[in-house]
Design an enzyme around this catalytic site. Structure first.
Site, PDB file in Angstrom:
ATOM      1  N   ARG A 225      -5.536 -11.382  -3.921  1.00 25.02           N
ATOM      2  CA  ARG A 225      -5.009 -11.534  -5.144  1.00 25.02           C
ATOM      3  C   ARG A 225      -5.606 -12.508  -5.945  1.00 25.02           C
ATOM      4  NH1 ARG A 225      -0.362 -12.250  -1.506  1.00 25.02           N
ATOM      5  NH2 ARG A 225       0.839 -10.416  -1.638  1.00 25.02           N
TER       6      ARG A 225
ATOM      7  N   HIS B 148      10.015 -13.860  -4.502  1.00 22.83           N
ATOM      8  CA  HIS B 148       8.730 -15.068  -4.159  1.00 22.83           C
ATOM      9  C   HIS B 148       9.516 -15.919  -2.895  1.00 22.83           C
ATOM     10  CE1 HIS B 148       7.406 -15.276  -8.354  1.00 22.83           C
ATOM     11  NE2 HIS B 148       6.551 -14.323  -7.657  1.00 22.83           N
TER      12      HIS B 148
ATOM     13  N   CYS C  14      -1.083  -3.063   2.086  1.00 26.01           N
ATOM     14  CA  CYS C  14      -1.223  -4.298   2.073  1.00 26.01           C
ATOM     15  C   CYS C  14       0.235  -4.962   1.667  1.00 26.01           C
ATOM     16  CB  CYS C  14      -2.481  -4.709   1.050  1.00 26.01           C
ATOM     17  SG  CYS C  14      -2.166  -3.953  -0.607  1.00 26.01           S
TER      18      CYS C  14
ATOM     19  N   GLU D 207       0.574   2.280  -5.658  1.00 25.92           N
ATOM     20  CA  GLU D 207       1.426   1.708  -6.204  1.00 25.92           C
ATOM     21  C   GLU D 207       2.551   2.524  -6.965  1.00 25.92           C
ATOM     22  OE1 GLU D 207       0.483  -2.826  -6.986  1.00 25.92           O
ATOM     23  OE2 GLU D 207      -1.022  -1.452  -7.696  1.00 25.92           O
TER      24      GLU D 207
ATOM     25  N   ARG E 278      12.049  -5.134  -7.777  1.00 31.93           N
ATOM     26  CA  ARG E 278      11.970  -5.686  -6.555  1.00 31.93           C
ATOM     27  C   ARG E 278      12.574  -7.225  -6.436  1.00 31.93           C
ATOM     28  NH1 ARG E 278       5.479  -6.939  -6.799  1.00 31.93           N
ATOM     29  NH2 ARG E 278       6.144  -8.507  -5.044  1.00 31.93           N
TER      30      ARG E 278
END
Length: 556
Positions: A288, A186, A486, A415, A449
């Site tokens: 999103r 984030h 993306c 993904e 991640r």
């Protein structure tokens, strides 16, 4: 004496200034017993503190807007989690103070997340921040956070909570460096949105002495401690040169020999649109839609509310392309009315399209709302499903789109490695692919991640990841269809050239990265990009792949 450190560069630009450290963590409250007759009062104090913190996070989100708003609203929901609050009240009932009960309840929940394989490590950082805010309010002490300063500085932190990152003042915070985090955390995403140079995953960042002058290169990940005048001059000159190149590069994305590569923006909602338009985005490559569903975790937004929000984004790009990702819920984006709470590993369970297929009424409402939002607009609407694993998934999504009367192109996100390996099969059901490199890296390398300790495996330059991108792009070319990227990989200007060389047909990123990518692409021919891509794939490590591509493009 000048020394050099290296972390992971996640937001372009150069910052030179004195070190200031983030405030220390809230102290652990003392464990003392309260009389039984005080329990009700303490429970009331706890509830008030929780509501105040949730309201503060929501207010910060409203001020920040865009992606930051969605992140902060999710944190506010975390603060109000009914199971956590019930645990707090149980602990108070048996003698804990409100602050100690909050501390212990959050610690227990934190342990549960860690025991679930640490997929939710990013949520653990957010959970700690919520706990600190509630405990600080109960103790009546200031919330640790961004330091007060009248002079610009470089911020150093173990990690930055979304509530802090979202409202950083770029006029004071020249850049930031964190010990933890990764290129898709984030903090990294919000830093790029703010346009603040940033380096994450720098071991020992907390040991930098307060007041020390450092130079941060957010492109290379290098930190120069006590930089000499020559170093400062060189970095400043490079930054100015980049700035001039950005100003000179305008118009649609293309290589120097005219090969078109549409440059699109990633947006979280209407609040992100102005920055995308100002940066010259040719459309939206990833809308999103989660932000709309985070307003109320108990139920889905109405069709009317969805129509209104979608139309605002679609209207901003007349004649442009807008790619909408349907709701991606589950794993680190739980919604009470949709996602199970007892999965041993949510990352490998029911998330994304799997969730929607289990709740067809939610998918149907969203697709119907998109159809109505696009009525009468000259926009090129494309709708894609997250977490597509195989042709069966792709067919189920395409069938749902047709049943909802959606006049748009239907696509699938790549993904999961299986989707890249079987891309031609998936393309028998849908009309385009879009690579989400963040999750694709996560699943390819079994590397969360959000965990800084495995950030090297989240590096989008990993040759294995480039191989999967190439497989998907080659499949799309063979089928005469498009294949975009993306994920955060598209925001790296050098990697954007490599992705183009691999056959990717469009690139989508945060608005702040668009000028950098546009200017860099315009410097090279398609053939140069293809040679750089081949050199990167021939390497064995991410660092070697970057160096090999750089060498090709610089003519070495």
């Amino acid at each position: 004496m000048e020394t050099t450190l290296r972390g992971v560069g996640v937001s372009h630009g150069v910052a030179i200034g004195e070190v200031r450290h983030m405030g220390t963590a809230v102290l652990e409250p003392p464990a003392k017993q309260i009389p039984a007759e005080d329990a009700e009062r303490e429970q009331g104090r706890a509830r008030k503190a929780v509501e105040a913190v949730a309201a503060d996070l929501m207010a910060r989100g409203n001020l920040a807007g865009g992606e930051a708003q969605a992140v902060l609203e999710a944190q506010a929901m975390m603060a109000q989690d009914p199971e956590l609050m019930a645990d707090v009240e149980r602990r108070i009932a048996v003698g804990s103070t409100a602050e100690r009960a909050v501390y212990d309840a959050f610690a227990a929940y934190r342990a549960l997340l860690a025991g679930a394989g640490e997929y939710l490590a990013g949520r653990v950082a957010d959970l700690d921040d919520v706990r600190n805010r509630i405990v600080a309010r109960l103790l009546g002490v200031p919330m640790p956070g961004v330091p007060d300063s009248d002079e610009p500085y470089v911020l150093i932190a173990r990690d930055l909570a979304p509530a802090d990152t979202a409202l950083l003042d770029p006029a004071l915070v020249l850049g930031f460096v964190t010990e933890e985090g990764g290129p898709t955390s984030h903090s990294a995403i919000l830093a790029r949105a703010l346009g603040v140079p940033a380096v994450v995953a720098l071991p020992g960042a907390g040991e930098l002495t307060e007041g020390t002058v450092i130079a941060v290169d957010g492109s290379t990940g290098e930190i120069f401690v006590n930089p000499g005048e020559d170093r400062k001059a060189k970095l400043t000159a490079e930054a100015e040169a980049r700035k001039a190149a950005l100003a000179a590069a305008t118009g649609p994305g293309a290589t120097s020999d005219g090969h078109k590569v549409p440059l699109l923006a990633n947006v979280g909602g209407p609040a992100d649109v102005p920055a995308a338009v100002e940066a010259g985005a040719e459309g939206v490559g990833l809308f999103r839609t989660e932000f709309l569903f985070l307003d109320d975790s108990k139920q889905a937004p109405s069709e009317e509310k969805q129509v209104s929000a979608y139309r605002q984004v679609l209207e901003a790009f007349p004649e442009g392309r807008v790619v909408v990702r349907v709701l991606d819920a589950g794993a680190d984006k739980p919604l009470d009315f949709l996602t199970p709470t007892d999965e041993p590993n949510p990352a490998l369970g029911v998330r994304g399209l799997r969730t929607l297929l289990d709740h067809p009424e939610v998918l149907r409402t969203q697709l119907t709302a998109l159809a109505k939002a696009a009525e009468g607009l000259p926009v090129y609407l494309e709708v894609m499903a997250p977490m597509v694993a195989d042709r069966t998934d792709a067919k189920s999504f395409a069938d749902a789109c047709r049943e909802a009367g959606l006049k748009a192109k239907f696509g699938a996100m790549v993904e999961i490695p299986s989707a890249a390996l079987r891309a031609r099969s998936i393309l028998q059901e849908v009309e385009f692919l879009s690579l989400g490199t963040n999750d694709l890296a996560q699943y390819t390398f079994a590397a969360d991640r959000q965990v800084g300790a495995v950030s090297r495996l989240q590096d989008p330059w990993q040759p294995a990841l480039l191989d999967l991108v190439a497989l998907a792009a080659e499949a799309a070319k063979a089928e005469g269809k498009s294949c975009g990227v993306c994920g955060e990989a598209a925001s790296d200007p050098l990697l954007a050239c490599v992705l183009t060389g691999l056959g990717v047909t469009s690139l989508s990123m945060g608005a702040a990265s668009l000028p950098y990518v546009r200017a860099t692409l315009a410097k090279y021919t398609l053939a140069q990009c293809e040679r750089a891509a081949a050199a990167a794939r021939a390497a064995d490590t991410a660092e070697d792949a970057r160096s090999a591509a750089q060498a090709v493009l610089s003519g070495e």
